[in-house]
Write an enzyme that holds these catalytic residues in place. Structure first.
Site, PDB file in Angstrom:
ATOM      1  N   ASP A  13      63.323  17.340  58.065  1.00 41.61           N
ATOM      2  CA  ASP A  13      62.708  16.017  58.063  1.00 41.61           C
ATOM      3  C   ASP A  13      63.798  15.018  57.695  1.00 41.61           C
ATOM      4  OD1 ASP A  13      60.535  14.053  58.018  1.00 41.61           O
ATOM      5  OD2 ASP A  13      60.886  13.983  55.873  1.00 41.61           O
ATOM      6  N   SER A  14      63.497  13.726  57.878  1.00 37.67           N
ATOM      7  CA  SER A  14      64.452  12.695  57.484  1.00 37.67           C
ATOM      8  C   SER A  14      64.621  12.657  55.964  1.00 37.67           C
ATOM      9  CB  SER A  14      63.965  11.342  57.991  1.00 37.67           C
ATOM     10  OG  SER A  14      62.642  11.114  57.539  1.00 37.67           O
ATOM     11  N   CYS A  76      59.429  15.798  61.010  1.00 34.61           N
ATOM     12  CA  CYS A  76      59.459  14.330  61.066  1.00 34.61           C
ATOM     13  C   CYS A  76      58.840  13.862  62.387  1.00 34.61           C
ATOM     14  CB  CYS A  76      60.919  13.889  60.989  1.00 34.61           C
ATOM     15  SG  CYS A  76      61.174  12.128  61.121  1.00 34.61           S
ATOM     16  N   GLU A 155      56.014   6.649  48.651  1.00 41.08           N
ATOM     17  CA  GLU A 155      57.092   7.158  47.790  1.00 41.08           C
ATOM     18  C   GLU A 155      57.031   6.520  46.411  1.00 41.08           C
ATOM     19  OE1 GLU A 155      60.933   7.478  49.637  1.00 41.08           O
ATOM     20  OE2 GLU A 155      60.083   8.536  51.365  1.00 41.08           O
ATOM     21  N   CYS A 187      52.688  10.212  60.833  1.00 37.37           N
ATOM     22  CA  CYS A 187      53.888  10.079  59.996  1.00 37.37           C
ATOM     23  C   CYS A 187      53.725  11.037  58.823  1.00 37.37           C
ATOM     24  CB  CYS A 187      54.032   8.640  59.506  1.00 37.37           C
ATOM     25  SG  CYS A 187      55.383   8.399  58.333  1.00 37.37           S
ATOM     26  N   HIS A 189      54.281  10.890  55.775  1.00 32.73           N
ATOM     27  CA  HIS A 189      53.799  10.400  54.474  1.00 32.73           C
ATOM     28  C   HIS A 189      52.299  10.118  54.433  1.00 32.73           C
ATOM     29  CE1 HIS A 189      58.064   9.849  54.113  1.00 32.73           C
ATOM     30  NE2 HIS A 189      57.983   9.280  52.930  1.00 32.73           N
TER      31      HIS A 189
HETATM   32  N1  DGL Z   1      59.534  11.306  58.304  1.00 37.16           N
HETATM   33  C1  DGL Z   1      59.331  10.053  58.999  1.00 37.16           C
HETATM   34  C2  DGL Z   1      58.241  10.256  60.061  1.00 37.16           C
HETATM   35  O1  DGL Z   1      57.385  11.115  59.960  1.00 37.16           O
HETATM   36  C3  DGL Z   1      58.971   8.930  58.053  1.00 37.16           C
HETATM   37  C4  DGL Z   1      60.135   8.442  57.211  1.00 37.16           C
HETATM   38  C5  DGL Z   1      61.280   7.915  58.046  1.00 37.16           C
HETATM   39  O2  DGL Z   1      61.160   6.828  58.652  1.00 37.16           O
HETATM   40  O3  DGL Z   1      62.299   8.580  58.089  1.00 37.16           O
HETATM   41  O4  DGL Z   1      58.221   9.543  61.021  1.00 37.16           O
END
Ligand code: DGL
Length: 272
Positions: A13-14, A76, A155, A187, A189
């Site tokens: 993931d990012s 991600c 977050e 997403c 989160h």
């Molecule tokens: N993990 C990213 C997503 O699911 C969200 C956070 C980011 O922008 O890196 O799109």
């Protein structure tokens, strides 16, 4: 490739968000070993171009592929949206993204054929969910809205806060007026915002959690490839981050709902 059913599942993931997907893997596949990579040095991906995110995805995949993973999850949504096909083409490993499982569940859930999708700007701009939903049923109307403020809000831990409700109201009122009966949380989160989203959208709107759907898909794929780990011993979970682990640890344990052990900071091999 030296892998077998006891090899780990690789997941990237990012940053922290993919832990919502890992949490569902832990719950559905408790005997699987996992290696998680959070690219915390370069988060967020959601504001970046497809070319940049694809380059990052390649570097993340190369790092995990070198660790004999049996399957790769791109947790991600942004990276899945813009780079899944390219990663599949370039690497000889089974790759599962989060878009198709979420789209499939949304298409199955909607009764009135009106589906909403929320995600980062890059995910919404890519149209990935719309394409995946239309590949299943073209008659479904898809309404997408980018909700960039949700990532820092989650977050920050403001998941049950008046401010979050106001932000959600502002982002979502337009798609609520379209009369959608299903909303895809596109997403990593957003699963943490389910109570607020239900409050704002109304309890009759079905929330589709891509993390849960992806874990189901992984279980099905491993079963069909005969790659489920047969051992019932304790599973090993390793974590790698590309920046200092401090924030990942404090925020990540809230996402994951358990302690994070075996974490290491790493440098990725850059493409030349
Ligand atoms: N993990 C990213 C997503 O699911 C969200 C956070 C980011 O922008 O890196 O799109």
């Amino acid at each position: 490739m030296l892998m077998n059913s006891s090899s780990p599942i690789g997941i990237f993931d990012s940053g922290i968000g993919g832990l919502t997907v890992l949490k569902e893997i832990f719950s559905k596949l408790p005997h699987e070993h996992t290696i998680y990579l959070g690219d915390t040095a370069r988060v967020p991906y959601g504001i970046r171009s497809p070319e940049t995110v694809t380059r990052y995805s390649f570097e993340n995949t190369r790092f995990l592929s070198a660790r004999q993973i049996k399957i790769l999850i791109i947790a991600c949504n942004t990276a899945s949206s813009v780079s899944l096909d390219a990663v599949r083409e370039h690497f000889p490993v089974s790759v599962v993204g989060v878009i198709e499982p979420g789209a499939k569940a949304a298409a199955a859930a909607t009764q009135n054929k009106k589906v909403g999708v929320i995600g980062t700007e890059a995910t919404v701009k890519s149209n990935s969910y719309t394409r995946a939903i239309h590949a299943i049923d073209e008659s479904i109307a898809v309404f997408s809205v980018p909700c960039p403020l949700f990532v820092p809000i989650v977050e920050e831990g403001w998941t049950d806060d008046r401010i979050t409700e106001m932000v959600a109201e502002r982002y979502l009122s337009a798609i609520r007026e379209k009369g959608i009966d299903t909303l895809v949380l596109g997403c990593t989160h957003y699963p943490l915002l389910k109570p607020v989203l239900t409050k704002v959208m109304g309890s009759s709107v079905r929330l589709i959690d891509s993390a849960i759907e992806t874990a189901r898909q992984i279980r099905d794929t491993l079963t069909s490839l005969s790659l489920l780990n047969g051992s019932s011993g304790p599973a090993r979970h390793e974590f790698f981050v590309t920046d200092s682990p401090d924030k990942f640890l404090s925020v990540g344990e809230r996402f994951l709902g358990r302690k994070i052990e075996h974490i290491e900071m790493t440098k990725l091999e850059m493409e030349v």
